[in-house]
Write a protein that holds these residues in place. Structure first.
Motif, PDB file in Angstrom:
ATOM      1  N   UNK A 177     -45.292  -3.851 -35.884  1.00  0.00           N
ATOM      2  CA  UNK A 177     -44.549  -3.843 -34.624  1.00  0.00           C
ATOM      3  C   UNK A 177     -44.474  -5.278 -34.085  1.00  0.00           C
ATOM      4  N   UNK A 178     -43.248  -5.767 -33.903  1.00  0.00           N
ATOM      5  CA  UNK A 178     -43.032  -7.111 -33.374  1.00  0.00           C
ATOM      6  C   UNK A 178     -42.438  -6.970 -31.975  1.00  0.00           C
ATOM      7  N   UNK A 179     -43.090  -7.586 -30.983  1.00  0.00           N
ATOM      8  CA  UNK A 179     -42.638  -7.517 -29.596  1.00  0.00           C
ATOM      9  C   UNK A 179     -41.822  -8.752 -29.246  1.00  0.00           C
ATOM     10  N   UNK A 180     -40.774  -8.511 -28.464  1.00  0.00           N
ATOM     11  CA  UNK A 180     -39.890  -9.588 -28.032  1.00  0.00           C
ATOM     12  C   UNK A 180     -39.690  -9.501 -26.523  1.00  0.00           C
ATOM     13  N   UNK A 181     -39.296 -10.618 -25.921  1.00  0.00           N
ATOM     14  CA  UNK A 181     -38.891 -10.658 -24.521  1.00  0.00           C
ATOM     15  C   UNK A 181     -37.524 -11.309 -24.456  1.00  0.00           C
ATOM     16  N   UNK A 182     -36.527 -10.540 -23.995  1.00  0.00           N
ATOM     17  CA  UNK A 182     -35.190 -11.093 -23.755  1.00  0.00           C
ATOM     18  C   UNK A 182     -35.154 -11.601 -22.318  1.00  0.00           C
ATOM     19  N   UNK A 183     -34.680 -12.823 -22.135  1.00  0.00           N
ATOM     20  CA  UNK A 183     -34.736 -13.455 -20.810  1.00  0.00           C
ATOM     21  C   UNK A 183     -33.427 -14.159 -20.515  1.00  0.00           C
ATOM     22  N   UNK A 184     -32.887 -13.858 -19.351  1.00  0.00           N
ATOM     23  CA  UNK A 184     -31.736 -14.588 -18.825  1.00  0.00           C
ATOM     24  C   UNK A 184     -32.287 -15.509 -17.739  1.00  0.00           C
ATOM     25  N   UNK A 185     -32.305 -16.808 -18.006  1.00  0.00           N
ATOM     26  CA  UNK A 185     -32.967 -17.765 -17.114  1.00  0.00           C
ATOM     27  C   UNK A 185     -32.385 -17.642 -15.707  1.00  0.00           C
ATOM     28  N   UNK A 186     -33.224 -17.373 -14.672  1.00  0.00           N
ATOM     29  CA  UNK A 186     -32.710 -17.160 -13.311  1.00  0.00           C
ATOM     30  C   UNK A 186     -32.074 -18.421 -12.733  1.00  0.00           C
ATOM     31  N   UNK A 187     -31.128 -18.196 -11.807  1.00  0.00           N
ATOM     32  CA  UNK A 187     -30.516 -19.302 -11.072  1.00  0.00           C
ATOM     33  C   UNK A 187     -31.487 -19.790 -10.004  1.00  0.00           C
ATOM     34  N   UNK A 188     -31.253 -20.978  -9.499  1.00  0.00           N
ATOM     35  CA  UNK A 188     -32.178 -21.579  -8.525  1.00  0.00           C
ATOM     36  C   UNK A 188     -32.221 -20.788  -7.219  1.00  0.00           C
ATOM     37  N   UNK A 189     -31.103 -20.173  -6.813  1.00  0.00           N
ATOM     38  CA  UNK A 189     -31.054 -19.442  -5.547  1.00  0.00           C
ATOM     39  C   UNK A 189     -31.146 -17.926  -5.743  1.00  0.00           C
ATOM     40  N   UNK A 190     -31.624 -17.501  -6.882  1.00  0.00           N
ATOM     41  CA  UNK A 190     -31.681 -16.074  -7.189  1.00  0.00           C
ATOM     42  C   UNK A 190     -32.940 -15.454  -6.587  1.00  0.00           C
ATOM     43  N   UNK A 191     -32.772 -14.329  -5.856  1.00  0.00           N
ATOM     44  CA  UNK A 191     -33.896 -13.685  -5.182  1.00  0.00           C
ATOM     45  C   UNK A 191     -34.646 -12.738  -6.111  1.00  0.00           C
ATOM     46  N   UNK A 192     -33.917 -11.865  -6.771  1.00  0.00           N
ATOM     47  CA  UNK A 192     -34.564 -10.886  -7.645  1.00  0.00           C
ATOM     48  C   UNK A 192     -34.521 -11.398  -9.084  1.00  0.00           C
ATOM     49  N   UNK A 193     -35.675 -11.778  -9.607  1.00  0.00           N
ATOM     50  CA  UNK A 193     -35.742 -12.288 -10.982  1.00  0.00           C
ATOM     51  C   UNK A 193     -36.358 -11.276 -11.939  1.00  0.00           C
ATOM     52  N   UNK A 194     -36.782 -10.122 -11.390  1.00  0.00           N
ATOM     53  CA  UNK A 194     -37.411  -9.109 -12.246  1.00  0.00           C
ATOM     54  C   UNK A 194     -36.415  -8.568 -13.261  1.00  0.00           C
ATOM     55  N   UNK A 195     -35.132  -8.398 -12.833  1.00  0.00           N
ATOM     56  CA  UNK A 195     -34.146  -7.830 -13.739  1.00  0.00           C
ATOM     57  C   UNK A 195     -33.587  -8.846 -14.725  1.00  0.00           C
ATOM     58  N   UNK A 196     -34.171 -10.045 -14.772  1.00  0.00           N
ATOM     59  CA  UNK A 196     -33.735 -11.053 -15.737  1.00  0.00           C
ATOM     60  C   UNK A 196     -34.509 -10.956 -17.050  1.00  0.00           C
ATOM     61  N   UNK A 197     -35.552 -10.140 -17.083  1.00  0.00           N
ATOM     62  CA  UNK A 197     -36.364  -9.996 -18.299  1.00  0.00           C
ATOM     63  C   UNK A 197     -36.338  -8.553 -18.774  1.00  0.00           C
ATOM     64  N   UNK A 198     -36.306  -8.386 -20.084  1.00  0.00           N
ATOM     65  CA  UNK A 198     -36.444  -7.060 -20.691  1.00  0.00           C
ATOM     66  C   UNK A 198     -37.318  -7.190 -21.941  1.00  0.00           C
TER      67      UNK A 198
END
Length: 676
Positions: free
Chosen positions: A260-281
């Motif tokens: 089992x290989x685990x990965x993290x997909x990440x969309x780098x948050x913008x500087x003024x972004x409030x919610x950064x939780x939904x940027x990672x899966x």
């Protein structure tokens, strides 16, 4: 009261009066001045007893006031806390509870909901799923015959279930949604969806698809990347604008190691972004090393060898090596050994196979040394005739060892084998029978044998290259024959052994999914045993915390629900109480909370629900307006109702007390006057 009952009461009155007068007036020798008093007492007691026997009924009408119910349903999902509305919701509920005007007008009933509806307000705001549609359906069933307006305090964000803005059309009560959450649009980037297969094969590449979205007005540039461990395995710049607010990224990743290989997909948050939780899966892939190495041993050259090699290697996850018996070195490197027309030179090969308990496939033909083969093993014997015969295959429709279909064997060319009877001295499952000169026989052509944990298949004929060629003539391809031969190879190459206890689990689970582990428990005759007492012990590898849970019988398996476990790596052991049997395994739970993906309350859908049900939507700071709306709405009125009860006289216990009291007074009075 019925006429018959009235007539009986009149008759009872007359009878009681006659008895009293007869005993104390007519029959009395010396009339005294208190005789009328005694007669009156006797009349009352007799009349009361006769009334009890007649038991007349009376109608009793009572009046009461019924207030309409007011349902207060509160969203208990974690998105309320993530949007920082939990304290505001609690404050709003307290204002509703303490409002005297509402309590005078309605009977308030409180519920909480997330994935399920609960008839209590035990609010924790930590539930990871929300199904508003299901909550409305269950409330509709509970209050289908009453008037019960519904205050629904929620952010409107649903994670699964039917779309509640449409299913609410069938809700019979007026819904007053109270919107909890910010309705202001903010700049946000997020990974909307991630599509990836759960499994991949070693040294292959597996596809990944990411759907990315953006809400905002400015042109922005960010980076989408995938990491595994401490390294970045994929990266790509992404540009969004108000018009181009979504992107689909498709790419492949290498399956470089098994497990089992685990990965993290990440969309780098913008500087003024409030919610950064939904940027990672988080996601994971189980890489399977299913390469099957097959060894084909032959002391002769024959067209069958080429047909077998091409058929085996038609599946890229299988490879085959051809060797002479004297050149064989290490059988442990192979999952399956094919012995083609063995002779005395195969003696050491058979000895090594018995030592290693390796599965093998024997193919016999005209060049097979049956004197040697009959001596080297005791599972089957062939009559020695030194003659050959042609055998046409006939499919066994009752074959049950593994799933197989008839690919038209009866139209295939015959195989050449040794003439004579075959005796099989162990349990076996025939796959093909012999047809000789158009005479169907019960003698086997191919059969599967499993003894002491070792699997073997035996083909009593050569020339299967003709079968593969015939398959090409029939269908312009080799798929049917290769699939048939591949299933036979897959069965023989499997190391799976029968066990009385088997466990069924995934190697990893996503945090938002139901996590269940199943077990199958069999008797010594390998029949499913419903009497087993199974326990599972689950241990968190990081915290060392261990818990033991009983497994419940469900259909034809034992099952346990582990959905309450937090993200992490776990190992488990299933044991059968009273038996020295256990099975172990491991799994991982990936962190994922869909409730954290929401930025705002879904005002549009909540307003549509209010419209569908003739209600009205409000916000948490509009509690006074909501109370005024409910108290002034003429649809919700207090109703005075009456209830009519039919009461039997025998149920009036005081009448029996009166009878006893009258008889007691009469007895004491007579005793006092010397009449007794």
């Amino acid at each position: 009261m019925q006429i018959e009952t009235i007539l009986l009461i009149i008759a009872a009155f007359v009878i009681a009066l006659v008895i009293a007068l007869f005993q104390y007036i007519y029959k009395a020798k010396n009339r005294k001045k208190n005789s009328l008093f005694f007669a009156f007492l006797r009349f009352l007691s007799v009349f009361s007893l006769l009334l009890l026997l007649i038991n007349p009924t009376f109608k009793q009408k009572t009046y009461y006031v019924e207030k309409p119910d007011l349902i207060v349903a509160v969203d208990n999902s974690s998105s309320i806390k993530n949007l920082r509305q939990d304290q505001s919701v609690i404050k709003f509920i307290n204002q509703i509870k303490e409002n005297e005007e509402l309590n005078d007008r309605f009977d308030l009933v409180y519920y909480s909901f997330a994935g399920k509806l609960k008839d209590s307000l035990d609010l924790s705001f930590d539930q990871k799923q929300t199904n508003i549609s299901k909550a409305l359906e269950e409330l509709d069933q509970i209050y289908k015959n009453t008037i019960a307006p519904t205050i629904m305090i929620t952010d409107g964000n649903q994670t699964y279930g039917k779309d509640y803005q449409f299913s609410s059309l069938g809700y019979k009560q007026a819904v007053y949604p109270v919107v909890s959450g910010d309705t202001t649009a903010v700049t946000d980037t997020k990974i909307q969806q991630l599509n990836v297969n759960r499994y991949a094969y070693l040294k292959n590449k597996f596809p990944v698809e990411a759907i990315l979205t953006y809400s905002g007005q400015e042109n922005v540039t960010t980076t989408f990347q995938v990491t595994s461990g401490n390294g970045v395995v994929y990266s790509q710049p992404i540009t969004f604008s108000q018009q181009s607010n979504s992107a689909v990224v498709s790419f492949t990743l290498p399956a470089s190691r098994a497990g089992v290989i685990k990965y993290i997909a990440r969309l780098v948050p913008l500087t003024n972004e409030k919610n950064t939780v939904n940027n990672d899966k988080n996601f994971a892939v189980e890489v399977i090393d299913q390469k099957t190495n097959v060894l084909l041993i032959s002391d002769i050259v024959h067209p069958d060898l080429g047909a077998i090699k091409k058929s085996v290697e038609s599946n890229e996850r299988r490879s085959i090596s051809i060797s002479k018996p004297q050149e064989v070195k290490d059988l442990d490197d192979y999952q399956l050994v094919i012995l083609y027309q063995p002779n005395t030179r195969f003696r050491k090969v058979y000895e090594d196979l018995n030592t290693l308990k390796k599965n093998y496939f024997t193919i016999a033909g005209t060049k097979t040394d049956w004197v040697f083969l009959n001596k080297i093993q005791n599972k089957y014997t062939q009559e020695i005739t030194r003659q050959t015969e042609y055998y046409i295959p006939r499919f066994n429709t009752n074959y049950s060892t593994f799933l197989l279909e008839d690919i038209g064997f009866e139209n295939y060319p015959p195989l050449i084998g040794t003439f004579g009877d075959i005796s099989i001295n162990t349990n076996h499952d025939p796959l093909l029978y012999r047809t000789i000169s158009n005479i169907e026989t019960d003698e086997v052509l191919i059969t599967a044998i499993e003894e002491n944990g070792v699997r073997e298949a035996v083909l009593f004929g050569e020339g299967i290259w003709r079968w593969r060629a015939q398959n090409y003539l029939d269908s312009q391809g080799f798929e049917d024959f290769d699939d048939f031969f591949g299933k036979l190879i897959q069965y023989l190459a499997s190391n799976k052994r029968k066990s009385r206890l088997n466990t069924i689990s995934e190697s990893f689970y996503y945090g938002n999914a139901n996590i269940s582990i199943k077990a199958e428990y069999f008797t010594k005759n390998y029949e499913f045993d419903r009497r087993g007492n199974l326990r599972i012990s689950v241990k968190n590898k990081e915290t060392e915390a261990t818990q033991t849970i009983p497994m419940l019988l469900k259909n034809n398996s034992y099952e346990v629900d582990l959905s309450s476990l937090s993200a992490g790596n776990y190992e488990y052991t299933v044991t059968v109480l009273g038996e020295n049997i256990s099975r172990s395994g491991s799994f991982a739970i990936l962190e994922y909370d869909v409730e954290q993906q929401f930025l705002n309350a879904d005002v549009t859908k909540l307003k549509q629900v209010a419209t569908n049900t003739n209600g009205k939507s409000f916000h948490l700071n509009q509690n006074e307006a909501l109370i005024k709306e409910l108290t002034e709405d003429q649809r919700y009125q207090t109703i005075q109702k009456s209830k009519e009860n039919v009461v039997s006289l025998i149920d009036w216990k005081y009448l029996l007390v009166i009878v006893i009291l009258l008889l007691s007074i009469e007895w004491f009075a007579r005793k006092y006057n010397g009449l007794i």
